[in-house]
Design a protein around this motif. Structure first.
Motif, PDB file in Angstrom:
ATOM      1  N   SER A 123      34.457  41.229  39.538  1.00 30.85           N
ATOM      2  CA  SER A 123      35.034  42.004  38.446  1.00 30.85           C
ATOM      3  C   SER A 123      36.553  41.913  38.395  1.00 30.85           C
ATOM      4  O   SER A 123      37.147  42.128  37.333  1.00 30.85           O
ATOM      5  CB  SER A 123      34.603  43.467  38.564  1.00 30.85           C
ATOM      6  OG  SER A 123      35.021  44.019  39.809  1.00 30.85           O
ATOM      7  N   ASP A 124      37.196  41.586  39.519  1.00 32.40           N
ATOM      8  CA  ASP A 124      38.662  41.504  39.546  1.00 32.40           C
ATOM      9  C   ASP A 124      39.086  40.338  40.436  1.00 32.40           C
ATOM     10  O   ASP A 124      39.102  40.464  41.663  1.00 32.40           O
ATOM     11  CB  ASP A 124      39.257  42.809  40.071  1.00 32.40           C
ATOM     12  CG  ASP A 124      40.763  42.869  39.905  1.00 32.40           C
ATOM     13  OD1 ASP A 124      41.384  41.803  39.684  1.00 32.40           O
ATOM     14  OD2 ASP A 124      41.329  43.974  40.005  1.00 32.40           O
ATOM     15  N   PRO A 125      39.447  39.206  39.846  1.00 31.30           N
ATOM     16  CA  PRO A 125      39.849  38.023  40.628  1.00 31.30           C
ATOM     17  C   PRO A 125      41.095  38.242  41.477  1.00 31.30           C
ATOM     18  O   PRO A 125      41.371  37.445  42.372  1.00 31.30           O
ATOM     19  CB  PRO A 125      40.110  36.960  39.548  1.00 31.30           C
ATOM     20  CG  PRO A 125      39.334  37.426  38.356  1.00 31.30           C
ATOM     21  CD  PRO A 125      39.424  38.915  38.398  1.00 31.30           C
ATOM     22  N   ALA A 126      41.857  39.311  41.195  1.00 34.86           N
ATOM     23  CA  ALA A 126      43.036  39.595  42.007  1.00 34.86           C
ATOM     24  C   ALA A 126      42.647  40.194  43.359  1.00 34.86           C
ATOM     25  O   ALA A 126      43.423  40.140  44.316  1.00 34.86           O
ATOM     26  CB  ALA A 126      43.970  40.548  41.263  1.00 34.86           C
ATOM     27  N   LEU A 127      41.456  40.751  43.417  1.00 36.63           N
ATOM     28  CA  LEU A 127      41.003  41.380  44.661  1.00 36.63           C
ATOM     29  C   LEU A 127      40.093  40.481  45.485  1.00 36.63           C
ATOM     30  O   LEU A 127      40.080  40.577  46.720  1.00 36.63           O
ATOM     31  CB  LEU A 127      40.273  42.689  44.351  1.00 36.63           C
ATOM     32  CG  LEU A 127      41.069  43.789  43.656  1.00 36.63           C
ATOM     33  CD1 LEU A 127      40.212  45.027  43.500  1.00 36.63           C
ATOM     34  CD2 LEU A 127      42.349  44.097  44.423  1.00 36.63           C
ATOM     35  N   SER A 129      37.426  36.599  45.418  1.00 32.28           N
ATOM     36  CA  SER A 129      36.942  35.391  44.758  1.00 32.28           C
ATOM     37  C   SER A 129      35.553  35.082  45.275  1.00 32.28           C
ATOM     38  O   SER A 129      35.157  35.526  46.367  1.00 32.28           O
ATOM     39  CB  SER A 129      37.880  34.205  45.029  1.00 32.28           C
ATOM     40  OG  SER A 129      37.861  33.858  46.410  1.00 32.28           O
ATOM     41  N   VAL A 144      35.758  46.112  44.342  1.00 31.54           N
ATOM     42  CA  VAL A 144      35.460  45.051  43.384  1.00 31.54           C
ATOM     43  C   VAL A 144      33.954  44.837  43.334  1.00 31.54           C
ATOM     44  O   VAL A 144      33.264  44.917  44.352  1.00 31.54           O
ATOM     45  CB  VAL A 144      36.201  43.747  43.767  1.00 31.54           C
ATOM     46  CG1 VAL A 144      35.770  43.254  45.128  1.00 31.54           C
ATOM     47  CG2 VAL A 144      35.997  42.675  42.703  1.00 31.54           C
TER      48      VAL A 144
END
Length: 206
Positions: A123-127, A129, A144
């Motif tokens: 849901s959040d690629p910043a958190l 992968s 995430v």
């Protein structure tokens, strides 16, 4: 005169049964001696003497018909629909930043002819992968969602990414303070963005 199957190709799923229709042209043709059915792919299906067909395994098979000197072949495409998908992801889990884990999945039946290509996402690629093989890597602290989709089947798991406290440090080892003075002692945490409790307990031997 002509004797043949009513279709050139039929489609079936594993486990289904059918009686292929045979056409006699003209319908009132004489000297009819009956039908002889031959299963050309017994590894895929069974065909009885009267032409009753049972699909057993996915693939492309053929049934041959002979009667009164006439011949025809029926092609049979046998499919194995996807009936279930299973994955090892729990409802939620905790993982340390920088660590990885692999999500795996399985499906039924094993010989399904449906597309079983997995689609993983976060849901959040910043958190975090996740690659196409299901390897999840925690990048930064936070919560995430990890998702998997295979055909019409969808799953998700909530990851809690933490940053453990590895140490605390004072800016000096010793200091001199006069009676009555007040001094604030700075404390450093490593790593600085730890998600653990930063409450410090102080004590003195004097």
């Amino acid at each position: 005169r002509k004797i043949s199957f009513s279709h050139n190709v039929i489609k079936m799923n594993v486990g289904e049964e059918t009686d292929p229709e045979v056409i006699i042209d003209p319908e009132d043709a004489t000297l009819y001696e009956g039908f002889a059915f031959t299963n050309l792919n017994p590894e895929l299906m069974t065909v009885s003497e009267d032409g009753h067909l049972i699909a057993e395994h996915p693939g492309y098979g053929k049934v041959r018909l002979k009667s009164n000197g006439f011949k025809d072949v029926l092609a049979v495409r046998i499919y194995s629909p996807l009936t279930g998908v299973f994955w090892d992801g729990e409802e939620e889990f905790t993982i340390v930043r920088g660590e990885s884990r692999h999500f795996s999945y399985s499906f039924e039946p094993a010989d399904t002819t449906d597309d079983t290509t997995p689609s993983f996402s976060v849901s959040d690629p910043a958190l975090a992968s996740i690659d196409e093989d299901g390897t999840f890597t925690a990048l930064n602290s936070g919560d995430v969602s990890v998702s998997l989709r295979v055909g019409d089947y969808a799953f998700s798991s909530l990851a809690h990414i933490i940053v453990p406290l590895q140490g605390i440090y004072l800016s000096f080892e010793a200091l001199t303070v006069r009676a009555g003075d007040t001094l604030t002692i700075p404390v450093s945490f490593f790593p600085e963005d730890t998600t653990e409790d930063r409450t410090v307990s102080w004590s003195s031997d004097n």
